[in-house]
Design a protein around this motif. Structure first.
Motif, mmCIF file in Angstrom:
data_model
loop_
_atom_site.group_PDB
_atom_site.id
_atom_site.type_symbol
_atom_site.label_atom_id
_atom_site.label_comp_id
_atom_site.label_asym_id
_atom_site.label_seq_id
_atom_site.Cartn_x
_atom_site.Cartn_y
_atom_site.Cartn_z
ATOM 1 N N GLN A 20 -4.660 21.291 -24.219
ATOM 2 C CA GLN A 20 -4.590 21.107 -22.773
ATOM 3 C C GLN A 20 -3.300 20.430 -22.313
ATOM 4 O OE1 GLN A 20 -8.056 18.663 -22.152
ATOM 5 N NE2 GLN A 20 -9.482 20.354 -22.465
ATOM 6 N N LYS A 21 -2.664 19.682 -23.219
ATOM 7 C CA LYS A 21 -1.494 18.879 -22.859
ATOM 8 C C LYS A 21 -0.358 19.139 -23.839
ATOM 9 C CE LYS A 21 -4.061 14.815 -21.396
ATOM 10 N NZ LYS A 21 -3.298 13.823 -20.697
ATOM 11 N N PRO A 22 0.864 18.898 -23.414
ATOM 12 C CA PRO A 22 1.988 19.087 -24.337
ATOM 13 C C PRO A 22 2.034 18.003 -25.422
ATOM 14 C CG PRO A 22 2.759 18.303 -22.209
ATOM 15 C CD PRO A 22 1.291 18.567 -22.067
ATOM 16 N N TYR A 23 1.420 16.851 -25.176
ATOM 17 C CA TYR A 23 1.387 15.771 -26.152
ATOM 18 C C TYR A 23 0.100 14.969 -25.942
ATOM 19 C CZ TYR A 23 3.116 13.300 -22.062
ATOM 20 O OH TYR A 23 3.264 12.806 -20.797
ATOM 21 N N VAL A 24 -0.331 14.284 -26.990
ATOM 22 C CA VAL A 24 -1.561 13.495 -26.938
ATOM 23 C C VAL A 24 -1.242 12.073 -27.382
ATOM 24 C CG1 VAL A 24 -3.914 13.246 -27.837
ATOM 25 C CG2 VAL A 24 -2.963 15.535 -27.474
ATOM 26 N N ARG A 25 -1.727 11.114 -26.613
ATOM 27 C CA ARG A 25 -1.571 9.701 -26.954
ATOM 28 C C ARG A 25 -2.945 9.096 -27.236
ATOM 29 N NH1 ARG A 25 0.375 7.696 -21.618
ATOM 30 N NH2 ARG A 25 -1.170 9.241 -21.077
ATOM 31 N N LYS A 48 -4.654 8.327 -39.959
ATOM 32 C CA LYS A 48 -3.295 8.389 -40.504
ATOM 33 C C LYS A 48 -3.320 8.085 -42.001
ATOM 34 C CE LYS A 48 -0.505 5.751 -38.300
ATOM 35 N NZ LYS A 48 0.126 4.751 -37.433
ATOM 36 N N GLU A 49 -4.031 7.032 -42.386
ATOM 37 C CA GLU A 49 -4.127 6.651 -43.801
ATOM 38 C C GLU A 49 -4.754 7.762 -44.643
ATOM 39 O OE1 GLU A 49 -6.276 2.961 -44.127
ATOM 40 O OE2 GLU A 49 -4.905 1.955 -42.741
ATOM 41 N N SER A 50 -5.678 8.516 -44.046
ATOM 42 C CA SER A 50 -6.379 9.582 -44.765
ATOM 43 C C SER A 50 -5.600 10.892 -44.782
ATOM 44 C CB SER A 50 -7.753 9.819 -44.133
ATOM 45 O OG SER A 50 -8.533 8.646 -44.225
ATOM 46 N N GLY A 51 -4.463 10.931 -44.074
ATOM 47 C CA GLY A 51 -3.624 12.117 -44.091
ATOM 48 C C GLY A 51 -4.022 13.196 -43.094
ATOM 49 N N LEU A 53 -3.640 12.732 -39.640
ATOM 50 C CA LEU A 53 -2.982 12.518 -38.363
ATOM 51 C C LEU A 53 -1.616 11.865 -38.574
ATOM 52 C CD1 LEU A 53 -3.696 12.679 -35.296
ATOM 53 C CD2 LEU A 53 -4.588 10.363 -35.491
ATOM 54 N N LEU A 54 -0.680 12.249 -37.711
ATOM 55 C CA LEU A 54 0.640 11.615 -37.686
ATOM 56 C C LEU A 54 0.840 11.001 -36.311
ATOM 57 C CD1 LEU A 54 2.737 14.538 -39.235
ATOM 58 C CD2 LEU A 54 1.906 12.485 -40.419
ATOM 59 N N MET A 55 1.603 9.897 -36.270
ATOM 60 C CA MET A 55 1.952 9.294 -34.979
ATOM 61 C C MET A 55 3.454 9.082 -34.954
ATOM 62 S SD MET A 55 0.978 5.680 -33.162
ATOM 63 C CE MET A 55 -0.707 6.032 -32.781
ATOM 64 N N ASP A 56 4.091 9.644 -33.941
ATOM 65 C CA ASP A 56 5.522 9.477 -33.767
ATOM 66 C C ASP A 56 5.811 8.008 -33.442
ATOM 67 O OD1 ASP A 56 8.224 10.916 -33.228
ATOM 68 O OD2 ASP A 56 7.916 9.554 -31.520
ATOM 69 N N LYS A 57 6.710 7.399 -34.188
ATOM 70 C CA LYS A 57 6.977 5.968 -34.024
ATOM 71 C C LYS A 57 7.636 5.637 -32.689
ATOM 72 C CE LYS A 57 7.193 5.129 -38.883
ATOM 73 N NZ LYS A 57 7.445 4.247 -39.924
ATOM 74 N N GLU A 58 8.392 6.566 -32.147
ATOM 75 C CA GLU A 58 9.096 6.309 -30.892
ATOM 76 C C GLU A 58 8.209 6.541 -29.673
ATOM 77 O OE1 GLU A 58 12.994 6.875 -30.471
ATOM 78 O OE2 GLU A 58 13.359 6.302 -32.549
ATOM 79 N N SER A 59 7.486 7.661 -29.668
ATOM 80 C CA SER A 59 6.724 8.041 -28.482
ATOM 81 C C SER A 59 5.233 7.728 -28.595
ATOM 82 C CB SER A 59 6.883 9.542 -28.232
ATOM 83 O OG SER A 59 6.347 10.260 -29.342
ATOM 84 N N ASN A 60 4.764 7.446 -29.815
ATOM 85 C CA ASN A 60 3.336 7.232 -30.090
ATOM 86 C C ASN A 60 2.486 8.478 -29.851
ATOM 87 O OD1 ASN A 60 3.599 4.585 -30.990
ATOM 88 N ND2 ASN A 60 3.485 3.782 -28.907
ATOM 89 N N PHE A 61 3.112 9.648 -29.858
ATOM 90 C CA PHE A 61 2.361 10.893 -29.715
ATOM 91 C C PHE A 61 1.620 11.181 -31.015
ATOM 92 C CE2 PHE A 61 5.800 12.553 -26.591
ATOM 93 C CZ PHE A 61 5.280 11.743 -25.597
ATOM 94 N N LEU A 62 0.403 11.676 -30.885
ATOM 95 C CA LEU A 62 -0.437 12.006 -32.036
ATOM 96 C C LEU A 62 -0.315 13.490 -32.358
ATOM 97 C CD1 LEU A 62 -3.673 10.109 -30.942
ATOM 98 C CD2 LEU A 62 -1.837 9.276 -32.432
ATOM 99 N N THR A 63 -0.205 13.797 -33.638
ATOM 100 C CA THR A 63 -0.143 15.174 -34.100
ATOM 101 C C THR A 63 -1.049 15.311 -35.313
ATOM 102 O OG1 THR A 63 2.179 15.277 -33.443
ATOM 103 C CG2 THR A 63 1.381 17.025 -34.885
ATOM 104 N N LEU A 64 -1.874 16.343 -35.304
ATOM 105 C CA LEU A 64 -2.727 16.607 -36.455
ATOM 106 C C LEU A 64 -1.877 17.153 -37.601
ATOM 107 C CD1 LEU A 64 -5.666 18.385 -34.598
ATOM 108 C CD2 LEU A 64 -5.709 16.083 -35.573
ATOM 109 N N THR A 65 -2.128 16.688 -38.815
ATOM 110 C CA THR A 65 -1.487 17.272 -39.994
ATOM 111 C C THR A 65 -2.155 18.628 -40.233
ATOM 112 O OG1 THR A 65 -3.095 16.340 -41.527
ATOM 113 C CG2 THR A 65 -1.128 14.986 -41.027
ATOM 114 N N PRO A 66 -1.602 19.472 -41.083
ATOM 115 C CA PRO A 66 -2.286 20.734 -41.382
ATOM 116 C C PRO A 66 -3.739 20.522 -41.852
ATOM 117 C CG PRO A 66 -0.040 20.841 -42.169
ATOM 118 C CD PRO A 66 -0.272 19.413 -41.716
#
Length: 126
Positions: A20-25, A48-51, A53-66
């Motif tokens: 729904q959004k270009p980025y997720v926080r 994140k610890e379980s592998g 999810l990733l979080m961009d350190k600058e923007s804090n955007f969340l991204t799912l890993t594969p």
């Protein structure tokens, strides 16, 4: 690896929000799930610890890993298929969505595949 239902819910929510959004926080996740920011922050750290999810350190955007995306898509597919099945059985959509959410985490892969195949067959025959 088996993960807890709550982790699956977070992953599913992040997947839906990312559609729904270009980025997720984390704040978006907290608002969508009705949870506090500290609760979401803890869950994000664990994912994140379980592998998953990733979080961009600058923007804090969340991204799912594969791996996280694959699990989120699996749970989301269960949710949508089970919701459609319950609605087809005459359950109102809101109740069907709530019940599907409860069922999707506990249903075995074999039972889900049987349900999915049955629904596809019934829809194809109509």
């Amino acid at each position: 690896m088996v993960i807890q239902e709550s982790a699956e819910m977070y992953l599913e929510t992040i997947l839906v929000l990312s559609q729904q959004k270009p980025y997720v926080r984390s704040l978006d996740v907290a608002e969508a799930m009705g949870f506090s920011k500290p609760s979401v922050s803890r869950a994000v750290s664990l994912l994140k610890e379980s592998g998953y999810l990733l979080m961009d350190k600058e923007s804090n955007f969340l991204t799912l890993t594969p791996q996280g995306k694959a699990l989120a898509e699996k749970i989301y597919e269960r949710h949508t298929v089970l919701t459609r099945m319950l609605v087809a059985l005459g359950v109102d959509e809101e109740t069907a969505m709530q019940d599907a959410c409860k069922i999707e985490h506990d249903l075995s892969d074999a039972s889900f595949e049987a349900i999915k195949n049955h629904i596809h067959k019934v829809m194809k025959d109509q």
